[in-house]
Structure formats: C-alpha cells, structure tokens
Design a protein around this motif. Structure first.
Motif, PDB file in Angstrom:
ATOM      1  N   UNK A 319       5.835  -4.679  -6.238  1.00  0.00           N
ATOM      2  CA  UNK A 319       5.480  -3.598  -7.167  1.00  0.00           C
ATOM      3  C   UNK A 319       6.382  -3.738  -8.387  1.00  0.00           C
ATOM      4  N   UNK A 320       5.761  -3.978  -9.552  1.00  0.00           N
ATOM      5  CA  UNK A 320       6.496  -4.377 -10.755  1.00  0.00           C
ATOM      6  C   UNK A 320       7.280  -3.266 -11.435  1.00  0.00           C
ATOM      7  N   UNK A 321       8.009  -3.647 -12.479  1.00  0.00           N
ATOM      8  CA  UNK A 321       8.871  -2.722 -13.231  1.00  0.00           C
ATOM      9  C   UNK A 321       8.033  -1.694 -13.982  1.00  0.00           C
ATOM     10  N   UNK A 322       8.528  -0.455 -14.024  1.00  0.00           N
ATOM     11  CA  UNK A 322       7.833   0.589 -14.772  1.00  0.00           C
ATOM     12  C   UNK A 322       6.556   1.077 -14.112  1.00  0.00           C
ATOM     13  N   UNK A 323       6.265   0.562 -12.939  1.00  0.00           N
ATOM     14  CA  UNK A 323       5.036   0.940 -12.219  1.00  0.00           C
ATOM     15  C   UNK A 323       5.302   2.166 -11.354  1.00  0.00           C
ATOM     16  N   UNK A 324       4.327   3.087 -11.302  1.00  0.00           N
ATOM     17  CA  UNK A 324       4.446   4.287 -10.460  1.00  0.00           C
ATOM     18  C   UNK A 324       3.250   4.333  -9.509  1.00  0.00           C
ATOM     19  N   UNK A 325       3.531   4.371  -8.203  1.00  0.00           N
ATOM     20  CA  UNK A 325       2.463   4.410  -7.189  1.00  0.00           C
ATOM     21  C   UNK A 325       2.627   5.695  -6.380  1.00  0.00           C
ATOM     22  N   UNK A 326       1.541   6.479  -6.277  1.00  0.00           N
ATOM     23  CA  UNK A 326       1.603   7.741  -5.531  1.00  0.00           C
ATOM     24  C   UNK A 326       0.477   7.825  -4.505  1.00  0.00           C
ATOM     25  N   UNK A 327       0.792   8.349  -3.319  1.00  0.00           N
ATOM     26  CA  UNK A 327      -0.214   8.719  -2.305  1.00  0.00           C
ATOM     27  C   UNK A 327      -1.218   7.598  -2.054  1.00  0.00           C
ATOM     28  N   UNK A 328      -0.709   6.383  -1.889  1.00  0.00           N
ATOM     29  CA  UNK A 328      -1.604   5.227  -1.779  1.00  0.00           C
ATOM     30  C   UNK A 328      -1.233   4.334  -0.603  1.00  0.00           C
ATOM     31  N   UNK A 329      -2.194   3.509  -0.221  1.00  0.00           N
ATOM     32  CA  UNK A 329      -1.989   2.502   0.821  1.00  0.00           C
ATOM     33  C   UNK A 329      -2.125   1.142   0.141  1.00  0.00           C
ATOM     34  N   UNK A 330      -1.066   0.348   0.204  1.00  0.00           N
ATOM     35  CA  UNK A 330      -1.099  -1.001  -0.384  1.00  0.00           C
ATOM     36  C   UNK A 330      -0.871  -1.974   0.762  1.00  0.00           C
ATOM     37  N   UNK A 331      -1.852  -2.830   1.033  1.00  0.00           N
ATOM     38  CA  UNK A 331      -1.737  -3.736   2.186  1.00  0.00           C
ATOM     39  C   UNK A 331      -1.015  -5.028   1.819  1.00  0.00           C
ATOM     40  N   UNK A 332      -0.743  -5.802   2.838  1.00  0.00           N
ATOM     41  CA  UNK A 332       0.224  -6.892   2.697  1.00  0.00           C
ATOM     42  C   UNK A 332      -0.166  -7.951   1.666  1.00  0.00           C
ATOM     43  N   UNK A 333       0.882  -8.563   1.110  1.00  0.00           N
ATOM     44  CA  UNK A 333       0.769  -9.686   0.163  1.00  0.00           C
ATOM     45  C   UNK A 333       0.038  -9.336  -1.130  1.00  0.00           C
ATOM     46  N   UNK A 334      -0.052  -8.052  -1.453  1.00  0.00           N
ATOM     47  CA  UNK A 334      -0.658  -7.650  -2.728  1.00  0.00           C
ATOM     48  C   UNK A 334       0.439  -7.605  -3.794  1.00  0.00           C
ATOM     49  N   UNK A 349      -5.570  -6.323   1.463  1.00  0.00           N
ATOM     50  CA  UNK A 349      -4.622  -7.434   1.493  1.00  0.00           C
ATOM     51  C   UNK A 349      -4.863  -8.446   0.377  1.00  0.00           C
ATOM     52  N   UNK A 350      -3.748  -9.019  -0.090  1.00  0.00           N
ATOM     53  CA  UNK A 350      -3.784 -10.179  -0.984  1.00  0.00           C
ATOM     54  C   UNK A 350      -4.524  -9.917  -2.295  1.00  0.00           C
ATOM     55  N   UNK A 351      -4.313  -8.746  -2.889  1.00  0.00           N
ATOM     56  CA  UNK A 351      -4.920  -8.437  -4.191  1.00  0.00           C
ATOM     57  C   UNK A 351      -3.915  -8.678  -5.310  1.00  0.00           C
ATOM     58  N   UNK A 352      -4.451  -8.810  -6.521  1.00  0.00           N
ATOM     59  CA  UNK A 352      -3.610  -8.967  -7.704  1.00  0.00           C
ATOM     60  C   UNK A 352      -4.016  -7.890  -8.696  1.00  0.00           C
ATOM     61  N   UNK A 353      -3.066  -7.021  -9.039  1.00  0.00           N
ATOM     62  CA  UNK A 353      -3.325  -5.975 -10.026  1.00  0.00           C
ATOM     63  C   UNK A 353      -2.504  -6.323 -11.260  1.00  0.00           C
ATOM     64  N   UNK A 354      -3.178  -6.462 -12.405  1.00  0.00           N
ATOM     65  CA  UNK A 354      -2.494  -6.908 -13.628  1.00  0.00           C
ATOM     66  C   UNK A 354      -1.516  -5.877 -14.179  1.00  0.00           C
ATOM     67  N   UNK A 355      -0.953  -6.164 -15.345  1.00  0.00           N
ATOM     68  CA  UNK A 355      -0.021  -5.243 -16.010  1.00  0.00           C
ATOM     69  C   UNK A 355      -0.794  -4.123 -16.723  1.00  0.00           C
ATOM     70  N   UNK A 356      -0.132  -2.989 -16.913  1.00  0.00           N
ATOM     71  CA  UNK A 356      -0.697  -1.875 -17.699  1.00  0.00           C
ATOM     72  C   UNK A 356      -2.054  -1.394 -17.188  1.00  0.00           C
ATOM     73  N   UNK A 357      -2.239  -1.437 -15.894  1.00  0.00           N
ATOM     74  CA  UNK A 357      -3.487  -0.961 -15.273  1.00  0.00           C
ATOM     75  C   UNK A 357      -3.280   0.483 -14.811  1.00  0.00           C
ATOM     76  N   UNK A 358      -4.331   1.305 -14.876  1.00  0.00           N
ATOM     77  CA  UNK A 358      -4.274   2.676 -14.348  1.00  0.00           C
ATOM     78  C   UNK A 358      -5.393   2.847 -13.320  1.00  0.00           C
TER      79      UNK A 358
END
Length: 424
Positions: A319-334, A349-358
């Motif tokens: 989980x990158x810098x400046x990122x805020x994650x709330x009330x979520x399930x993030x599975x492995x290797x994402x 599992x194994x997803x890629x979420x880019x920068x500055x995404x909401x």
C-alpha cells in the motif's frame, strides 16, 4: 489387505461456483476464496474436522478446482496426511459408462459411493465448503447416537423474515423432526437447516440409491424428504454459535469486518480451536514510519506506507505512500499505488491499482450488470485486474481484467457500472 474401518467420515461439498460473489469467483471456486487475510473459506470446515477428531475427509470439487487442489494438497496443514484416511480431493471423473458432472449435492455424494464404502463407516457427515463457523462435530454425533437417530440435521434459529431462504424444520420438544420444508414461502418455524448432516451409513446408502435417478439430486429437496416419508428417525441438533454463509458480497464483506471488531464475534485467535491453513513461508510485514494502521488484520509480507483503517489485508500486499484505505478487504499480492483513496472495497488477489486512483465515491446506484450481486455499496475488483492511474470508481461497481484509461469515460466509472474484460 487390512480393511480400515472408520466410525465417521466427512464428505465436504466444495464444488460450488459461488455466482453471487460475482467477479471474485470468476477464476476460483467459492471455498477457495481468501478470508480473514490468511485463510481460505474451506479452511474452516476442514479445521472443524480435525479439531473434532475426524481424520478422513473427502473434498468434492468441480468448478475451477485448481486453486482448491493446490491449497489442500495432501492435507499437511490440517494433519490430514495419513496412510489410512486423511484428505482426498474427489473431482468428477470419467467412468467407462455414464460419466457425468455432479448435478446436485446428493448426486455428488452418490458418485463417490466407492470411496465411502472403502472405509465401512457407521456414520457419514455431510458438510458445505463455504461457511464460516466453529463446530465440534463429535458433540453432534453424540446427540445422533443418544437419540438413536437415522439422520441428524444441524439447525440454528434465524429471524423469521429470513427463514424462507433456508430448509426449515419443525421439531417436537425432544427435537424429533416432524416436518421439513425446503425454502418455504410461508415458514412455520425459524429453525433453519445449516446444510450439515449426520447420516447412519445404511440409511444414507439406501436413500442415495432410491433417489439416484432424480435430476439434480439434492439433500434438501430429495434425500431429507425421502428419509422423512420412509419414517426414518430425523432429529434437529440445535447450534447457537457464530455461523455465516458468506455466499454474497455483502455477507462476505461483513464476516471479514466482524473479525476486527474490538470484541470479535468470531475469534481467529482461540488456542483450543485453531484454524489451520496452508502457509507460504514469507517475510514478516513492514510498516513504514509514515504509516498509520488502526484495527486491522495485516498479512505477512505486506508493506504499508500509507494509512489503513478497519481493513483485512492479505499477505504480500503493498500500500503506497499517501494512500488511505478504509473498511476494505485487500487480498494477497495486490499492489496499490501512491495517493490512492479506497473506501468499502473488495480487491481480489494479484491486482494492480495505479497512482491517484479513488475507489468507492459518489451515491449508491443499482448495478446495471447484476443488481442482486453488486450491491451493498461495494466496489468489487476481480483477481489479476489492473486499474490505471488517475481514475475514479463509484459504488456498486465491478471491475475484472486489465483495464485502461480508455475504459473510463472522463476518467470515471460511475456508480452502478461495470467493466468486465473479455477472457475474464
């Protein structure tokens, strides 16, 4: 050859597609879906078996079995790697005549008659592979024996308004079942079948043979009513602990969130009733100096550089810098980029979420693709998906596959919309 006799063997039905979990089960059977940051759903009934002293378990697979098969392997994590008994994965297989897929829960058991016969069991325990709970099946077996029962159905009280979704039993004061109705329109009782049955072997065998030509032969629709009509002794074993059918995205999300309550309804940390799983040996998690983590489960090997509140995070997640994650399930290797905001999302599992995404903005709107599946205000991202930099995603949305900027008109996937890429 010595005949191995087992008092009770378990047959675990794990072939379900789990279509109400939408893109989460596009590539994986429901029992193999991740749960609680470290486990898969099937770990719970398997752990119940070993904690209850049951050392012979047949796991019936069908839909997308690869992940399940490699997860179970030869059963080492559950101490089910044995010369006699142990765990056996039982897919439908080619016979010389009349080869067929499993067409119903009872048909799947019937097709494995030889497997069961080889252990000469006195009792057979039938389980579903997609429920989260802890239960000592030995106590249920004692109840079965005490009542000289032919069939014992594990039941639990449910709110009357929900009773129509279940098989409902009507029992007398001794818990002897007088009537059984599968998903009644007007339920007359709130005692619901949990889909957990103990059969005396002779009774099960006779019923399976008698009903073998029923199309889609099922326990709730065919076998239980048949046993009842034959005058067999059916009893309701009442269970009052935590039990969750995680068959919808809402109940799956809820059950994960309940793990991180201050006093969790379902405790993963009890010493005397451990939940076993296949664990990869990976490095410990890392929290950077700038990270903030509150009330979360964080899997091993994860790296947190941003802020995480009330989440269940699997192994090997970044989980990158400046990122805020709330009330979520993030599975492995994402991997989640920098300056991302994620609210109430399930990312496989194994997803890629880019920068500055909401993810998870705007109002709740019914989903156009499948309103009954993609609801609860969630954003659901299927495994191996890619979300490009700088896009916004609304609520009740689904994304599956490698998506590009062009898939998001004006950089937005509005609430209620879905992107499902071909081949996913």
């Amino acid at each position: 050859m010595d005949v191995v006799r087992k008092e009770m063997i378990a047959m675990l039905l794990a072939g379900g597609q789990g279509s109400r979990l939408g893109v989460l089960t596009a590539k994986v059977a429901k029992p193999a879906v991740a749960f609680g940051g470290k486990y898969r759903i099937i770990d719970f009934p398997l752990s119940n078996c070993i904690n209850s002293g049951i050392d012979t378990v047949g796991v019936l697979t069908q839909y997308q079995p690869l992940r399940l098969n490699s997860h179970i392997g030869i059963g080492i994590p559950w101490d089910l790697d044995r010369n006699s008994g142990g765990v056996s994965v039982l897919p439908p297989y080619e016979r010389s005549v009349n080869s067929e897929w499993y067409t119903g829960t009872a048909n799947a058991i019937f097709q494995n008659m030889d497997y069961m016969e080889s252990y000469h069991p006195e009792y057979v325990l039938i389980l579903s592979g997609d429920h989260i709970y802890k239960m000592d099946y030995e106590v249920m077996l004692d109840f079965h024996k005490e009542n000289n029962a032919d069939v014992t159905i594990a039941t639990m009280p449910v709110p009357l308004e929900e009773a129509g979704r279940f098989g409902i039993v009507i029992a007398d004061e001794n818990k002897k079942i007088e009537e059984f109705e599968e998903k009644p329109e007007h339920p007359r009782s709130n005692l619901a079948s949990m889909g957990i049955y103990i059969f005396s072997w002779d009774v099960l065998k006779e019923a399976l043979f008698a009903m073998k030509d029923q199309s889609g032969c099922d326990f709730g629709k065919h076998i239980i009513p048949y046993c009842h009509e034959k005058g067999q002794r059916l009893f309701a074993y009442e269970y009052n602990g935590y039990w969750k059918d995680v068959g919808t995205l809402g109940s799956y999300w809820e059950a994960n969130m309940e793990l991180i309550h201050l006093i969790p309804e379902f405790n993963l940390y009890e010493e005397y009733w451990k939940i076993y799983t296949k664990s990869d040996i990976i490095e410990p998690q890392y929290l950077s100096a700038d990270s903030v983590v509150e009330r979360c489960i964080i899997g091993s090997g994860s790296e947190i550089y941003g802020e995480v509140y009330g989440c269940v995070i699997g192994a090997g997640v970044t989980i990158g810098k400046g990122t805020v994650v709330r009330d979520s399930i993030i599975m492995k290797d994402t991997r989640i980029g920098d300056n991302v905001v994620i609210d109430k999302s399930i990312i496989a599992e194994n997803c890629r979420i880019g920068n500055n995404v909401t993810l998870g903005v705007g109002d709740e709107v019914p989903n156009k693709l499948n309103e009954s599946v993609y609801s609860f205000g969630l954003v659901t991202v299927g495994e191996d998906s890619v979300i490009p930099d700088g896009v916004s995603v609304g609520k009740n949305t689904a994304i599956s596959g490698v998506t590009e900027q062009a898939d998001y008109p004006n950089g937005i996937l509005a609430s209620g919309e879905a992107i499902i890429k071909a081949g996913d």
